[in-house]
Design a protein around this motif. Structure first.
Motif: not given
Length: 696
Positions: A675-690, A139-149
């Motif tokens: 640049t990032y759009m909040l909170h769309r980019d965060y939510l989209r990242h994890f829904r795509v991962k799922l 789960h941390v890797l999922q988060l880091l892949s969002f933040a540090l891709e």
């Protein structure tokens, strides 16, 4: 597969032949040639900090083997029934405090980091923060892949070796030699994490995996599949010269597999890219000794500075990250140039962070400061001590004249890469002396962690990738005792670098200790139980001791590192400790969880300076921190104007529900910023991962 198709063609019944051929085609579509293992085994995690709701899958803290389904919740109690049908539909009335959520990796989770602020270490005003995270690494890797891709220079991991001992868990059960699926489970576990890890690597980023003979061949085939487009090098490292003797052979070594992008460029450096007078590293010297070759004392320097083979490196730091005076005040000073001889003749004193500077010209000697063409106070590449050495070596040269000043360059050999060999035999790599004994010294107690790595073996692995990357980002998501961060700090101390490290570990309790605690009536979630976990009892105190130079009992650390540095001196580094938590996506979408996302945004932007702004204000630019947030679109003009005064800001976050507004705002701040759009980019990242997890 080809033989199977031939046999199918011989089936006389056309309908049966077509049906079998269709199934074979589907099998071919889903099955790759190469390593084959069971992918259908789902991973689950027990999460102690997720609210319990009706319908949730749970386990009891006292016995996590049997899952239950929550039927109802009344006050502080829940009615649960066995989830697997065992025992029929017998209901049980259980206190909520005795239950823990169970989540499969294919279920939606929205992770975040909570800073353990009381543990923060701050010993440098200019360096970025390392991060140590307590949580399930997937789960941390999922988060880091969002933040540090695409941002990580080096991933170094030391995963479970799967030796048959109870050294790791799959689905909350230890995997041992009696588990006939242990290799399949190990590969399934590694495959998921490596695929996430690859997303974090820069195009020139390198993955290093240490392993022993139990899984080295399986790992090699897995890496061929996951890390396609990379060259694989297996380095043998002698970690126990005395040998561990079993049947027939005594093992003295383990392996480090380097996955290097096949770019056609040299990405692995055996020695520093510096002037010819630079001494060999310990590793280089020992490799020469291992070859049985004595160096010729009368031979010329291996890398002499020759006009036909040098290259000039611009001496003033550029770019938005870590190049301004307020970020690195110890790299702002004058360099004196004799204008007639066009030669560097000296160096000025270090100025205070707010001291004014003055360009002088006296007796033909000009003082030059690292000021860019727009008048910004930048910094030189090196601290004064390093610069003085290069000036003495004649490696700092005067370039072309621009206006009333001169360009300064670091003249260095072109491509002076000393290639490393694939067998490392160095006394400093002994895991007993420089791993176990060092950890005992740091914590003040023996046997705190099984088989910690030698800090020098890890440092040399990191240096092979990051020696010429002083601002490298390093990630280790099987952090264990924390050797990787310790080694990163040691590497920084040797060359003045500002590399930062992100460690990820869980707080798992080793089997022997777990049995003792349960006999005493302590279970996961209890303070007494959690205090014995890896994060709480080893990783966190080890990192704190290494950086501060003080043991957990308050005593100064005894002894010195190889080279003479005292353990008690610690390191000029900053560290932030975190706990992995989980967010309600509805709260995120409604903007009620912003403060819990802020640590991730700060990490993504480089983890420099303070991470806290005021979310009540319409815009947030934190002094000394390279990220900015616009909360209210009505203040866009003021936000853009403020950004013009902050060229160091590399990451910009817009809190908006409008895709069109986001596109317009992102265009205004410039393409050079992320640049990032909040909170769309965060939510989209994890829904795509799922969605990807369910499809795999």
């Amino acid at each position: 597969m080809a033989q199977l198709e031939d046999l199918v063609s011989e089936v006389a019944d056309p309908d049966l032949r077509e049906a079998i051929a269709s199934e074979v085609a589907e099998l071919k579509r889903r099955t790759k040639f190469g390593l084959v293992f069971e992918r259908h085994i789902p991973e689950i995690a027990v999460l102690g900090n997720v609210p319990i709701e009706v319908g949730a899958l749970v386990v009891r803290r006292q016995d996590q083997d049997e899952p239950f389904r929550v039927q109802s919740i009344t006050g502080k109690k829940a009615i649960v029934v066995p989830a697997n049908g065992a025992g029929g539909d017998a209901e049980q009335d259980v206190p909520l405090s005795d239950l823990m959520i169970v989540k499969g990796f294919r279920e939606p989770l929205f992770p975040a980091l909570t800073a353990l602020e009381s543990d923060r270490i701050e010993r440098s005003e200019t360096k970025p923060y390392h991060a140590v995270v307590n949580g399930e690494n997937y789960h941390v890797l999922q988060l880091l892949s969002f933040a540090l891709e695409g941002q990580v220079d080096c991933i170094y991991i030391d995963p479970p070796y799967n030796s048959g001992a109870t050294d790791w868990k799959y689905n909350n059960r230890y995997v041992d030699a009696n588990d006939r699926w242990r290799h399949s489970k190990w590969l399934s576990m590694m495959d998921k994490r490596l695929r996430l890890a690859r997303r974090m690597l820069r195009p020139d980023g390198v993955l290093i995996v240490t392993i022993d003979e139990n899984e080295v061949h399986h790992l090699g085939m897995l890496l061929e599949q996951v890390m396609d487009g990379h060259l694989l090098y297996t380095v043998t490292i002698v970690i126990n010269p005395k040998g561990t003797f079993k049947i027939n052979f005594g093992r003295v070594d383990e392996y480090a597999v380097f996955c290097v992008p096949d770019t056609g460029e040299e990405l692995i450096a055996g020695k520093p890219l510096t002037a010819g007078s630079e001494v060999l590293s310990d590793l280089d010297a020992d490799l020469e000794h291992a070859e049985g070759e004595e160096p010729d004392e009368d031979a010329p320097p291996e890398f002499s500075v020759d006009a036909r083979e040098y290259e000039d490196l611009y001496l003033r730091r550029r770019g938005a990250e870590s190049s301004f005076r307020y970020q690195r005040p110890n790299q702002f000073y004058a360099i004196y140039v004799d204008e007639k001889k066009r030669r560097v003749v000296g160096i000025g004193p270090l100025l205070g962070p707010n001291d004014p500077y003055k360009v002088t010209r006296s007796k033909g000697v000009l003082s030059i400061y690292p000021i860019d063409g727009e008048g910004n106070e930048r910094v030189w590449r090196y601290v004064r001590e390093t610069m003085e050495r290069y000036i003495a070596d004649g490696a700092i040269v005067v370039g072309r004249k621009t206006g009333d000043t001169y360009a300064l360059n670091h003249r260095r050999p072109r491509n002076p890469v000393r290639r490393l060999k694939t067998v490392w035999w160095d006394r400093a790599h002994d895991a007993g002396v420089h791993g176990t004994n060092v950890l005992t010294r740091l914590l003040g107690r023996p046997n705190a962690f099984p088989f910690p790595k030698s800090i020098y073996a890890v440092k040399d692995c990191l240096a092979a990738v990051c020696r010429n990357r002083p601002d490298a980002l390093i990630v280790d998501f099987f952090a264990g005792s924390g050797t990787t961060l310790h080694s990163t700090a040691l590497l920084n101390a040797e060359d003045g670098g500002s590399r930062r490290c992100i460690l990820v570990t869980n707080n798992e309790v080793e089997p022997r200790v777990e049995r003792r605690l349960k006999r005493a009536g302590y279970y996961p979630g209890d303070k007494q139980f959690e205090a014995e976990g890896i994060f709480e009892s080893v990783t966190r105190p080890r990192v704190r001791a290494a950086i501060t130079g003080v043991r957990p009992d308050g005593q100064k650390l005894p002894g010195t590192y190889r080279g003479g540095r005292a353990f008690a001196d610690g390191f000029d580094e900053n560290v932030e400790f975190y706990r992995l938590d989980y967010l309600d996506p509805d709260d995120v979408e409604l903007g009620r969880s912003f403060d819990r996302l802020r640590p991730v945004l700060w990490l993504a932007a480089g983890a420099l300076g303070p991470q806290h702004g005021d979310p009540a204000k319409p815009l947030s630019l934190v002094d000394g921190s390279p990220y900015a947030i616009l909360f209210d679109e009505a203040h866009l003009r003021a936000f853009v104007n403020a950004l013009r005064e902050r060229p160091d800001v590399s990451h910009v976050y817009f809190v908006t529900d409008s895709e069109e507004a986001y596109a317009e705002m992102a265009a205004l701040v410039g393409l050079e910023r992320k640049t990032y759009m909040l909170h769309r980019d965060y939510l989209r990242h994890f829904r795509v991962k799922l969605a990807h997890a369910k499809a795999s």
